[in-house]
Enzyme design. Structure first.
Site, PDB file in Angstrom:
ATOM      1  N   CYS A 113      20.966  -2.600  17.887  1.00 36.55           N
ATOM      2  CA  CYS A 113      20.161  -3.524  18.984  1.00 36.55           C
ATOM      3  C   CYS A 113      20.833  -2.829  20.460  1.00 36.55           C
ATOM      4  CB  CYS A 113      20.624  -4.791  18.568  1.00 36.55           C
ATOM      5  SG  CYS A 113      19.729  -6.164  19.651  1.00 36.55           S
ATOM      6  N   HIS A 145      20.319  -6.814  12.865  1.00 36.72           N
ATOM      7  CA  HIS A 145      21.516  -7.150  13.177  1.00 36.72           C
ATOM      8  C   HIS A 145      22.319  -7.201  11.944  1.00 36.72           C
ATOM      9  CE1 HIS A 145      23.106  -7.207  17.330  1.00 36.72           C
ATOM     10  NE2 HIS A 145      21.820  -7.905  17.576  1.00 36.72           N
TER      11      HIS A 145
HETATM   12  N1  GLN Z   1      21.389  -8.099  25.259  1.00 36.44           N
HETATM   13  C1  GLN Z   1      20.366  -7.437  24.592  1.00 36.44           C
HETATM   14  C2  GLN Z   1      18.798  -7.960  24.422  1.00 36.44           C
HETATM   15  O1  GLN Z   1      18.944  -9.419  24.427  1.00 36.44           O
HETATM   16  C3  GLN Z   1      20.794  -6.891  23.304  1.00 36.44           C
HETATM   17  C4  GLN Z   1      21.012  -8.039  22.195  1.00 36.44           C
HETATM   18  C5  GLN Z   1      21.786  -7.654  21.144  1.00 36.44           C
HETATM   19  O2  GLN Z   1      22.279  -6.505  20.967  1.00 36.44           O
HETATM   20  N2  GLN Z   1      21.398  -8.652  20.127  1.00 36.44           N
HETATM   21  O3  GLN Z   1      17.848  -7.497  24.313  1.00 36.44           O
END
Ligand code: GLN
Length: 247
Positions: free
Chosen positions: A95, A196
């Site tokens: 992510c 994730h």
């Molecule tokens: N901040 C980034 C987004 O919202 C990454 C989010 C994350 O790693 N879950 O796209």
């Protein structure tokens, strides 16, 4: 057999939903086979490591704020990470970590967080924070010549564009952009994904692909990894696939 050397970057800041659990899975699956697995950590303010000395570099995900906090430090590591990647070190990116290896991440307020520019893709978040890609996801990937339906959970605002070689095809969920056909980024020595948490626990084939890559890296006589009993993991995944893919 050689000991795998892994560098887990920013474990204290990029660990949304317990992304660090992936390192436990890597250690577990190595130990079960009698393969050593050393996981070192690097974070803001640590001494600059020799990135090329590692078989795998791992970066998890986090909110925009954490991405901003590590951004300047990550830039300092650019040269070392690029060299390691070019010499064959595996990059496993989740992510926020995935986003920061591209050209840039533009947050909901229009601020750009520069990426390392290792790959051509870039990510832009919609101006409304309410528009996020959240939920269970199934990605059909080709891993080590086999089709694998990888299950996981995604939560990102960022829409990642210009991905030339995605990780897989989206069977359920969003992927790189809202309702997109593909998810993540893939190269022989790169897996970058929006999945994730400890996604390797649910998808042992992905862990084994990386372990096998690292074990055989630079060897003229590749060895096949010993099979492990993954019946429980596979059963769990079948339950999720049944739930998510039913018409
Ligand atoms: N901040 C980034 C987004 O919202 C990454 C989010 C994350 O790693 N879950 O796209």
């Amino acid at each position: 057999m050689k000991t795998l050397k892994i560098l887990h970057m920013y474990a204290d800041m990029l660990d949304l939903y317990g992304d660090g659990g992936n390192m436990e899975i890597m250690k577990y699956r190595c130990e079960k086979r009698g393969i050593g697995c050393q996981v070192d950590r690097y974070s803001v303010g640590s001494e600059m490591p020799d990135f090329s000395a590692y078989d795998l570099i791992y970066i998890g995900g986090g909110a925009d704020l954490e991405q901003q906090h590590i951004s300047a430090d990550l830039m300092k590591c650019r040269e070392g990470i690029v060299r390691a990647y070019e010499q064959g070190t595996f990059l496993f990116l989740i992510c926020g970590g995935y986003q920061l290896m591209g050209k840039y991440y533009r947050d909901a307020d229009g601020n750009d967080i520069p990426g390392l520019g290792l790959f051509d893709y870039y990510t832009v978040a919609p101006s409304s924070r309410k528009l996020r890609c959240i939920g269970n996801i199934v990605v059909r990937a080709e891993i080590g010549g086999k089709k694998v339906d990888v299950v996981g959970f995604e939560n990102h605002g960022g829409q990642t564009k210009d991905v030339k070689t995605p990780f897989g095809k989206v069977l359920c969920g969003n992927g790189n952009c809202a309702k997109s056909s593909h998810e993540g980024y893939f190269e022989k020595n790169v897996i970058a994904t929006y999945l994730h948490g400890p996604c390797l626990a649910k998808n042992p084939e992905v862990a084994d692909y990386m372990i096998s890559y690292c074990v055989n890296r630079g060897s003229d006589e590749p060895v096949k990894l010993a099979e492990l009993d993954d019946s429980l993991e596979k059963q769990c995944r079948q339950v999720m696939l049944g739930r998510l893919l039913k018409k």
